[in-house]
Design an enzyme around this catalytic site. Structure first.
Site, PDB file in Angstrom:
ATOM      1  N   GLY B 243       0.826  -1.207   0.000  1.00  0.00           N
ATOM      2  CA  GLY B 243       0.000   0.000   0.000  1.00  0.00           C
ATOM      3  C   GLY B 243       0.860   1.256   0.000  1.00  0.00           C
ATOM      4  O   GLY B 243       0.686   2.128  -0.818  1.00  0.00           O
ATOM      5  N   PHE B 244       1.782   1.330   0.950  1.00  0.00           N
ATOM      6  CA  PHE B 244       2.738   2.447   1.060  1.00  0.00           C
ATOM      7  C   PHE B 244       2.040   3.799   1.178  1.00  0.00           C
ATOM      8  O   PHE B 244       2.611   4.826   0.830  1.00  0.00           O
ATOM      9  CB  PHE B 244       3.707   2.441  -0.127  1.00  0.00           C
ATOM     10  CG  PHE B 244       4.370   1.110  -0.362  1.00  0.00           C
ATOM     11  CD1 PHE B 244       5.195   0.554   0.607  1.00  0.00           C
ATOM     12  CD2 PHE B 244       4.157   0.392  -1.527  1.00  0.00           C
ATOM     13  CE1 PHE B 244       5.803  -0.672   0.402  1.00  0.00           C
ATOM     14  CE2 PHE B 244       4.751  -0.845  -1.735  1.00  0.00           C
ATOM     15  CZ  PHE B 244       5.571  -1.374  -0.764  1.00  0.00           C
ATOM     16  N   GLY B 471       1.563  -6.378   4.315  1.00  0.00           N
ATOM     17  CA  GLY B 471       2.824  -7.028   3.972  1.00  0.00           C
ATOM     18  C   GLY B 471       3.863  -6.819   5.056  1.00  0.00           C
ATOM     19  O   GLY B 471       4.991  -7.298   4.966  1.00  0.00           O
ATOM     20  N   LYS B 622      12.710 -10.308  12.637  1.00  0.00           N
ATOM     21  CA  LYS B 622      12.721 -10.804  11.253  1.00  0.00           C
ATOM     22  C   LYS B 622      11.857  -9.921  10.354  1.00  0.00           C
ATOM     23  O   LYS B 622      12.303  -9.465   9.298  1.00  0.00           O
ATOM     24  CB  LYS B 622      12.208 -12.248  11.234  1.00  0.00           C
ATOM     25  CG  LYS B 622      12.533 -12.982   9.964  1.00  0.00           C
ATOM     26  CD  LYS B 622      12.324 -14.483  10.159  1.00  0.00           C
ATOM     27  CE  LYS B 622      12.883 -15.232   8.956  1.00  0.00           C
ATOM     28  NZ  LYS B 622      12.844 -16.672   9.176  1.00  0.00           N
ATOM     29  N   GLU B 694       8.773   3.007   8.479  1.00  0.00           N
ATOM     30  CA  GLU B 694       9.097   4.155   7.637  1.00  0.00           C
ATOM     31  C   GLU B 694      10.474   4.736   7.928  1.00  0.00           C
ATOM     32  O   GLU B 694      11.029   5.453   7.108  1.00  0.00           O
ATOM     33  CB  GLU B 694       8.016   5.241   7.804  1.00  0.00           C
ATOM     34  CG  GLU B 694       6.669   4.718   7.348  1.00  0.00           C
ATOM     35  CD  GLU B 694       5.551   5.749   7.365  1.00  0.00           C
ATOM     36  OE1 GLU B 694       4.553   5.526   6.682  1.00  0.00           O
ATOM     37  OE2 GLU B 694       5.662   6.768   8.074  1.00  0.00           O
TER      38      GLU B 694
END
Lengths: 316, 734
Positions: B243-244, B471, B622, B694
């Site tokens: 999506g970002f 994600g 991870k 971010e």
């Protein structure tokens, strides 16, 4: 995508005859370019003639000691062929610099020659494009033209040919073999195969209506160092800003073709005697009468510098 | 649960499951192709018709007429919706332009119609038969040209102007001054999964399966747009293919699926085609940024100013590129200014680290340039000007600020000492090589977040929250949180996300999702623990949840036993008090990059990258590492190739597909390392975590730019740094 009729051709001659007879017919082989263009309604054929079954997929040695490459030989197979790697390394390297493994598995030798430009205005059906809609104008002129042609362009079109393979073929003096709708064969030197845009940029090759490529032949190997240098912003999976395909002999003589600078693979034989004098002299001849845009003028210096690096590598 | 005092010791601190590198619990289903995405939810919506979106061919103006005759008559067509027949539509509070344009057109490829047909091919083919006559209007498409007309944005978030001390006076009298202007281009999210939705009506109730980062915002804005009561819309989005920030809002796919389904009288699915996405949806706006720094000769900043200009449609928002400059470095005299021009390009909006991603690209080159001007090592210059308090309000401390540690550790691990301070001096065969660094900085935001947890008779805990996993790994950290809290192994926790019938979470945006949503799950689990203890008749003070058991003193019982026959359900919301006002909460890091620049062609190729990050407790090292390397990769794209090119004559992004808009491929990204400092931040939440998704993009572009300068001696202030900007200053060939 518009509905279309699909048929499998049974022989090259029949395919050519059918293509000439049926209005708006297109051959389809790997489909890596045509299918995308059909989805975007840039190409709208009403009839597809599938030539994949025509057994034009062999690589053979010619009586003259050259090579005959069937029109349907996949890019992956051609690039990996032992004889190509040994005697025509330029061709193998150019192909491996293009597209992706998946695309090369599907793309054919003939189809690669017939790729259409990647000009973004050609790809946007809202925009004028003389190649897509003759007479509508050229949006790339005065628009985003960083990728576009710097030599041989016209007021009607400044698109480039996107192929890497074709640039190597041009340097290697390939010949395109075809069958015409009347069943006769002809041979077209690669130099005459792709056209400059002029005022008919939608006519991109010397092929007549219905004419089908059956093979590409290469003359016997010329030796020398084979270097293909593709320059691009992204390290892979990108079209060339410019590319240099060169075969350089020990005495510094050689031949060179450029990609990404013109509507066709660009070679100026008259400039090649200057190769031993260095990149500046040779590229001056290669790019004489260049008409770059403000956005792609850097390609002139880029060609000179890349050719310089290629000649340095050839001497090493 | 109210979180208004710093966290003390709590069950999360056991770190039996939290903090351990953990495979994604949704990994196997994603790998096997059984994690369903919006466009393939035929289990929810059987036999949908297909909608194909038609975009405007002009950027600004009006539709004079639209002729649907041929399209309606085409094979398989069920309905065509345009603004003329769509009925009254409102605009969602988070949309700037209308999602269905006409007759007024606000930007190129604004949706003007959806064609619904039995098959996708029929819908697409019929769409080509729609004839539209436009009346074009003049528009403004060039930020540089519109800069002088830019005004203070009307925004209730960030102030358009900030000032402390006397910037102008201090800068004018500073012994060493630096003043430069930088630009960043428009950028696209370019996520893999296109915007896609399925819609089905049941009377006046609408169910949409979509790809959306913020379920509650989305359901609300979709209801608003359609004029429905909020409770008539159910939004489902359990899996999202990236999506970002591009999927923070409802977009044309979901609205047109809903309208198409209503018109066709059957469910409809709509995906935006790739060539449409770039101009139809949102993008990160271009910026022009002027940075001025004044310092003493020994390198102490006395004045720092950052001005930013961006553009957007009328009533749009600015790209707040100056924000980090209010906080990152010390200096008594400071100013920032944000100005917004009206442009008629597609809608600008959030993209990964809005503000800081673009701002750090400029600021951290400026810092590198100033250090050189001062004759200081750029790492030492940053350390010299570190601050442990908000420079605008010195009484306000950072909750935790180990920027100096990040810089020092990174310099040590990366081999900074081997860097030549003189640029253009290091060569490796045909490559000029160089090393660059930059600070990383991104604010930590906390958001109210709720969750429901249910203990069933099998001893399985099911978590339900409308949180999304874009994600990032939300499923896994939420499962880890519940498992840690309830003393269960991961395989005894089920996580269900992305459904508007679940409690409202923080959602995925602004790197607040991980910390806030797990804190919400923590709160719900605290309640569940209390309910379990009560049910078992245990005193809650000394109760321990471990190994599937509940223990208190010398008593113990299986957790499942507390569930009884009907299970126990608990629900709670974490609500944050004013700790983020009392303390400045931010995340920090340091980026180190080595590049090679081809001496002949000026092609730039990254050789290795390192990010050292301090972002509170790392819940899952991870997936956190994956977040950071993904962000570093995105930052590499921004530095080297990403550029939505504007045709300033007709006002659109020309390179509107993934062949023309280049993002990095594997060959562009070689070795990447990520180091997380061992940190807990009890000011942030009971999880003691902060955002990290971010941080990794903030500063990395400047580190690459600084490395290119170190390699070549050529300073480029206009992104992306493509070879044409270096070529004429490269050394002679041969």
């Amino acid at each position: 995508m518009k509905p279309f009729t699909y048929e499998r051709a049974r022989s090259p001659a029949e395919a050519a005859a059918a293509a000439a007879r049926i209005q708006g017919a297109r051959f389809i082989a790997g489909g890596t370019n045509l299918l995308d263009l059909m989805k975007l309604q840039i190409e709208t054929p009403g009839y597809l003639i599938d030539v994949n079954g025509l057994a034009l997929d062999k690589i053979e040695t010619t009586p003259e000691g050259g090579m005959r490459i069937g029109a349907l030989v996949r890019n992956t197979d051609l690039a990996a062929d032992d004889r190509v790697r040994r005697d025509y390394g330029l061709l193998s390297r150019a192909m491996l610099a293009g597209a992706s493994g998946q695309l090369r598995n599907k793309a054919t030798t003939a189809g690669n020659l017939l790729q259409r430009t990647r000009c973004p205005y050609f790809y946007d059906t809202n925009q004028p494009c003389n190649k897509r809609r003759p007479g509508s104008g050229c949006a790339a002129l005065g628009g985003f033209s960083r990728q576009h042609a710097v030599v041989g362009a016209s007021e009607a079109c400044i698109a480039t040919h996107p192929s890497d393979m074709a640039v190597a073929m041009r340097a290697l003096d390939a010949t395109v073999e075809t069958v015409r709708p009347d069943g006769s064969a002809r041979s077209i030197p690669i130099a005459e195969f792709h056209r400059l845009p002029g005022d008919t940029p939608h006519i991109e090759t010397a092929l007549a209506a219905g004419e089908l490529i059956t093979a590409v032949t290469l003359p016997k190997p010329v030796g020398g160092k084979h270097i293909y240098r593709k320059v691009r912003d992204r390290a892979s999976y990108a079209f060339a800003l410019i590319s240099v395909a060169a075969v350089i002999q020990r005495d510094g003589s050689g031949r060179v073709a450029l990609g990404g600078v013109a509507h066709k693979p660009w070679r100026v034989e008259a400039a090649e005697p200057d190769l031993p004098r260095g990149a500046k002299a040779a590229s001056a001849g290669l790019l004489a009468d260049a008409t770059p845009t403000r956005e792609n003028a850097f390609k002139l210096l880029l060609v000179e510098r890349t050719l310089g690096a290629v000649l340095t590598e050839a001497r090493a | 649960m109210k979180f208004d005092t710093p966290a003390t010791t709590n069950p999360i601190d056991q770190l039996k499951i939290i903090g351990k590198p953990t495979d994604r619990i949704d990994g196997p289903s994603k790998t096997a192709g059984t994690a369903p995405y919006a466009y393939e939810r035929h289990d929810i919506v059987a036999n949908p018709a297909h909608g194909y979106v038609v975009g405007s061919a002009i950027a600004k103006g009006r539709i004079a007429s639209i002729d649907l005759t041929d399209a309606k008559a085409a094979a398989g067509v069920l309905a065509i919706v345009t603004a003329e027949n769509a009925g009254k539509l409102a605009k969602g509070s988070l949309n700037t332009a209308s999602l269905l344009g006409g007759p007024e057109i606000q930007h190129y490829h604004q949706a003007i119609a959806v064609v619904v047909a039995e098959t996708f091919e029929q819908a697409r083919s019929a769409a080509e038969l729609i004839r539209v006559d436009y009346i074009r209007a003049e528009g403004a498409y060039d930020l540089a040209a519109a800069k002088n007309s830019a005004a203070k944005p009307a925004t209730d978030e960030d102030p358009p102007d900030t000032a402390v001390g006397d910037f102008a006076g201090a800068f004018a009298t500073a012994p060493v001054q630096f003043d430069a202007t930088y630009t960043t281009p428009d950028q696209a999210h370019a996520m893999m999964e296109p915007h896609a939705s399925m819609a089905a009506w049941d009377g006046d109730r609408l169910t949409v399966v979509t790809s959306n980062q913020m379920i509650a915002w989305g359901a609300r804005d979709l209801a608003t747009t359609l004029g429905l009561p909020r409770d008539r819309v159910r939004m489902i989005s359990p899996f999202i293919g990236g999506g970002f920030g591009g999927k923070l809002f409802v977009r044309a796919d979901v609205l047109l699926a809903a309208l198409g389904a209503r018109a066709a009288g059957r469910p409809v699915k709509v995906a935006l085609t790739r060539p449409l996405i770039f101009n139809n949806t949102t993008h990160r706006p271009a910026t022009i940024q002027r940075i001025r720094i004044g310092a003493t000769r020994d390198g102490r900043i006395t004045a720092i100013g950052h001005e930013g200009w961006s553009g957007d449609l009328p009533d749009g928002k600015p790209e707040t590129a100056v924000n980090q400059t209010r906080l990152l470095y010390a200096g008594a005299n400071r100013m920032t200014a944000t100005r917004l021009a009206v442009l008629d390009l597609p809608e600008g909006n959030a993209m990964r680290a809005p503000g800081e991603a673009s701002g750090m690209m400029a600021l951290e080159i400026a810092v590198d340039e100033m250090a050189e001007k001062l004759g200081l090592d750029p790492i030492e210059f940053r350390i010299l000007n570190d601050t442990q308090v908000d420079p605008e309000k010195p009484e306000r401390k950072f909750s935790h600020r180990p920027l100096v540690e990040c810089l020092r550790m990174g310099a040590d691990r990366f081999g900074w000492s081997k860097r030549s301070a003189q640029p253009g001096r290091t060569r490796d065969g045909r490559w000029l090589t160089g090393i660059g660094a930059a600070a990383a900085f991104r604010n930590n935001v906390v958001q109210k977040s709720a969750a429901r947890v249910r203990l069933d008779p099998r001893g399985v805990v099911t978590v339900e929250t409308d949180m999304t996993d874009i994600g990032t790994g939300s499923y896994t950290i939420i499962a880890q949180t519940a498992a840690e809290m309830m003393g269960l192994p991961l395989n005894k926790v089920v996580v269900r996300l992305g459904d508007s019938t679940f409690p409202v979470s923080a959602g995925s945006g602004g790197q607040w999702g991980a910390n806030s949503s797990t804190a919400g799950v923590y709160a719900a689990c605290v309640k569940l623990r209390e309910a379990v203890a009560q049910k078992l008749g245990f005193g809650s003070a000394d109760v321990v949840f471990a190994d599937g058991e509940v223990r208190s003193g010398n008593r113990s019982a299986p957790l499942a036993k507390a569930a009884g026959d009907s299970g126990i359900v608990a629900e709670d919301t974490i609500e944050f008090g004013d700790l983020d006002k009392k303390y400045q909460q931010s995340t920090f890091g340091a980026h180190f990059v080595e590049v090679g620049v081809d001496a002949a062609t000026a092609e730039v190729r990254i050789r290795r990258m390192l990010a050292v990050c301090a972002a509170g407790r790392i819940l899952n090292p991870k997936s956190a590492r994956s977040q950071v390397i993904g962000a570093m990769t995105m930052g590499a794209g921004a530095a080297l190739m990403e550029d939505l090119v504007i045709d300033e004559r007709s006002g659109f992004f020309v390179n509107h597909d993934l062949a023309g808009y280049e993002v990095p491929v594997h060959a562009d990204i070689p070795h990447q390392d990520v180091i997380f400092l061992d940190e807990v931040d009890p000011i942030s939440s009971p999880m003691k975590a902060k955002g990290v998704g971010e941080l990794g993009i903030c500063g990395v572009g400047a580190a690459i730019a600084n490395a290119i300068y170190n390699a070549t001696g050529v300073r480029v202030r206009d992104y992306p740094i493509t070879l044409d900007k270096l070529l004429d200053r490269m050394p002679a060939v041969g």
